[in-house]
Design a protein around this motif. Structure first.
Motif, PDB file in Angstrom:
ATOM      1  N   UNK A   4       0.615  -1.236  -0.010  1.00  0.00           N
ATOM      2  CA  UNK A   4      -0.034   0.083   0.017  1.00  0.00           C
ATOM      3  C   UNK A   4       0.780   1.323   0.013  1.00  0.00           C
ATOM      4  N   UNK A   5       2.116   1.200   0.218  1.00  0.00           N
ATOM      5  CA  UNK A   5       3.165   2.439   0.220  1.00  0.00           C
ATOM      6  C   UNK A   5       3.646   2.312  -1.183  1.00  0.00           C
ATOM      7  N   UNK A   6       3.580   1.414  -2.076  1.00  0.00           N
ATOM      8  CA  UNK A   6       4.012   1.355  -3.397  1.00  0.00           C
ATOM      9  C   UNK A   6       3.226   2.352  -4.380  1.00  0.00           C
ATOM     10  N   UNK A   7       3.616   3.551  -4.870  1.00  0.00           N
ATOM     11  CA  UNK A   7       2.508   4.205  -5.562  1.00  0.00           C
ATOM     12  C   UNK A   7       2.233   3.346  -7.047  1.00  0.00           C
ATOM     13  N   UNK A   8       3.370   2.610  -7.456  1.00  0.00           N
ATOM     14  CA  UNK A   8       2.988   1.661  -8.679  1.00  0.00           C
ATOM     15  C   UNK A   8       1.829   0.692  -8.700  1.00  0.00           C
ATOM     16  N   UNK A   9       1.403   0.419  -7.199  1.00  0.00           N
ATOM     17  CA  UNK A   9       0.096  -0.461  -7.149  1.00  0.00           C
ATOM     18  C   UNK A   9      -0.873   0.311  -7.298  1.00  0.00           C
ATOM     19  N   UNK A  10      -1.993   0.005  -8.077  1.00  0.00           N
ATOM     20  CA  UNK A  10      -3.237   0.771  -8.295  1.00  0.00           C
ATOM     21  C   UNK A  10      -4.383   0.022  -7.549  1.00  0.00           C
ATOM     22  N   UNK A  11      -4.115  -0.969  -6.734  1.00  0.00           N
ATOM     23  CA  UNK A  11      -5.218  -1.529  -5.963  1.00  0.00           C
ATOM     24  C   UNK A  11      -4.476  -1.555  -4.508  1.00  0.00           C
ATOM     25  N   UNK A  12      -5.470  -1.827  -3.468  1.00  0.00           N
ATOM     26  CA  UNK A  12      -5.297  -1.586  -1.997  1.00  0.00           C
ATOM     27  C   UNK A  12      -5.362  -3.132  -1.707  1.00  0.00           C
ATOM     28  N   UNK A  13      -4.324  -3.498  -0.947  1.00  0.00           N
ATOM     29  CA  UNK A  13      -4.193  -4.721  -0.128  1.00  0.00           C
ATOM     30  C   UNK A  13      -4.964  -4.727   1.052  1.00  0.00           C
ATOM     31  N   UNK A  14      -6.240  -5.224   1.194  1.00  0.00           N
ATOM     32  CA  UNK A  14      -7.239  -4.815   2.178  1.00  0.00           C
ATOM     33  C   UNK A  14      -7.203  -5.855   3.295  1.00  0.00           C
ATOM     34  N   UNK A  15      -7.050  -7.264   3.087  1.00  0.00           N
ATOM     35  CA  UNK A  15      -7.025  -8.064   4.150  1.00  0.00           C
ATOM     36  C   UNK A  15      -6.405  -9.328   3.832  1.00  0.00           C
ATOM     37  N   UNK A  16      -6.285 -10.085   4.958  1.00  0.00           N
ATOM     38  CA  UNK A  16      -5.554 -11.512   4.959  1.00  0.00           C
ATOM     39  C   UNK A  16      -6.592 -12.514   5.201  1.00  0.00           C
ATOM     40  N   UNK A  17      -6.543 -13.679   4.484  1.00  0.00           N
ATOM     41  CA  UNK A  17      -7.508 -14.864   4.750  1.00  0.00           C
ATOM     42  C   UNK A  17      -6.784 -16.113   5.433  1.00  0.00           C
TER      43      UNK A  17
END
Length: 288
Positions: A167-180
């Motif tokens: 989530x700190x990488x500006x290249x990622x356009x998605x949000x790592x929301x949750x672990x399963x």
């Protein structure tokens, strides 16, 4: 000896009183008719003795059910069929990825991700509506395996490390929301309490109630090839080696079946079982 005095040795090595109702319910859960259930119970009841193992009862019931209703027998064998996917956890990871895909997620299996501190291998990475989920699959090859609180503690610490980096990488356009955390057996009480506290999604054999792994596999007809009664154990494992994990995949895997020596006649028999087994699908969503 009365029924109340008869105890069954569980696969977990404990003992529990024998219950006709429990056996009836397990048979009914795979769409067996009342008449078939009553007939199976009538044949099994005289052979039950104090100290009999739950595995022996299962084998007796499965053999009788297979003679009456092969499709119900396939569904009845689901839990053990998943155990037979081993010894590695990869086929189980493929099954979980397929389950998520049926629910609208884009999935990748066995992905290496950089964390803020160290590198991690993620069993399944799933994306839906701009959110990403890191899924750890804990596969057990027998019913005695379960996930204690140490498992979600470890999984959550890994997830937080990956989430911070992602989530700190500006290249990622998605949000790592949750672990399963997904398992084919059960979680301890402490594991469930910890998972709920930190926001891990937990999916076990029968957890959450009425929406666990078994319920989702049944509703989506995502049965593993190991459930099929028309193929030998050796043939099923050869198909798994060829990355044919789910019965649905056999509809497009005639070449793979021929390549391991299955005759045209038996291929047609297997495909007929696949189609009949998949007709039980009543699409439900993990999001419900």
């Amino acid at each position: 000896m009365s029924q109340n005095e008869i105890f069954v040795k569980k696969s977990s090595e404990g003992m529990e009183p024998f219950s006709i109702e429990k056996l009836k319910n397990s048979l009914k859960s795979c769409s067996t008719t009342d008449e078939q259930v009553d007939a199976i119970i009538a044949q099994i009841r005289p052979s039950i003795y104090d100290g009999i193992s739950s595995n022996e009862i299962y084998k007796k019931a499965f053999a009788l059910l297979k003679k009456q209703n092969k499709i119900s027998a396939s569904r009845y064998s689901l839990k053990r069929a998943i155990f037979e996917l081993g010894p590695t956890g990869y086929p189980f990871e493929r099954m979980i990825a397929a389950l998520l895909k049926e629910n609208g997620y884009k999935t990748k299996v066995s992905i290496i991700l950089e964390g803020a501190c160290v590198t991690h291998e993620i069993d399944v990475l799933a994306e839906k509506e701009g959110n990403v989920y890191a899924i750890e699959c804990k596969f057990h090859s027998d019913a005695r395996g379960s996930s204690s609180v140490q498992v979600p503690l470890y999984i959550n610490s890994r997830f937080l490390d990956i989430q911070k980096q992602w989530n700190s990488n500006p290249k990622n356009k998605t949000h790592l929301k949750q672990g399963w955390l997904v398992t084919n057996t059960r979680f301890s009480k402490d594991a469930l309490n910890y998972g709920r506290c930190v926001g891990l999604t937990m999916l076990g054999w029968d957890y959450p109630k009425n929406n666990g792994l078994k319920a989702n596999i049944d509703s989506l007809a995502l049965y593993p090839v190991t459930t099929l009664t028309s193929l030998s154990k050796k043939e099923k494992h050869l198909l798994i080696k060829k990355d044919v994990i789910l019965v649905k995949e056999l509809l497009d895997a005639t070449h793979e079946m021929k390549s391991i020596g299955i005759s045209e006649k038996r291929i047609n028999r297997a495909l007929d079982e696949v189609k009949r087994l998949c007709n039980f699908s009543k699409h439900a969503s993990l999001d419900d």
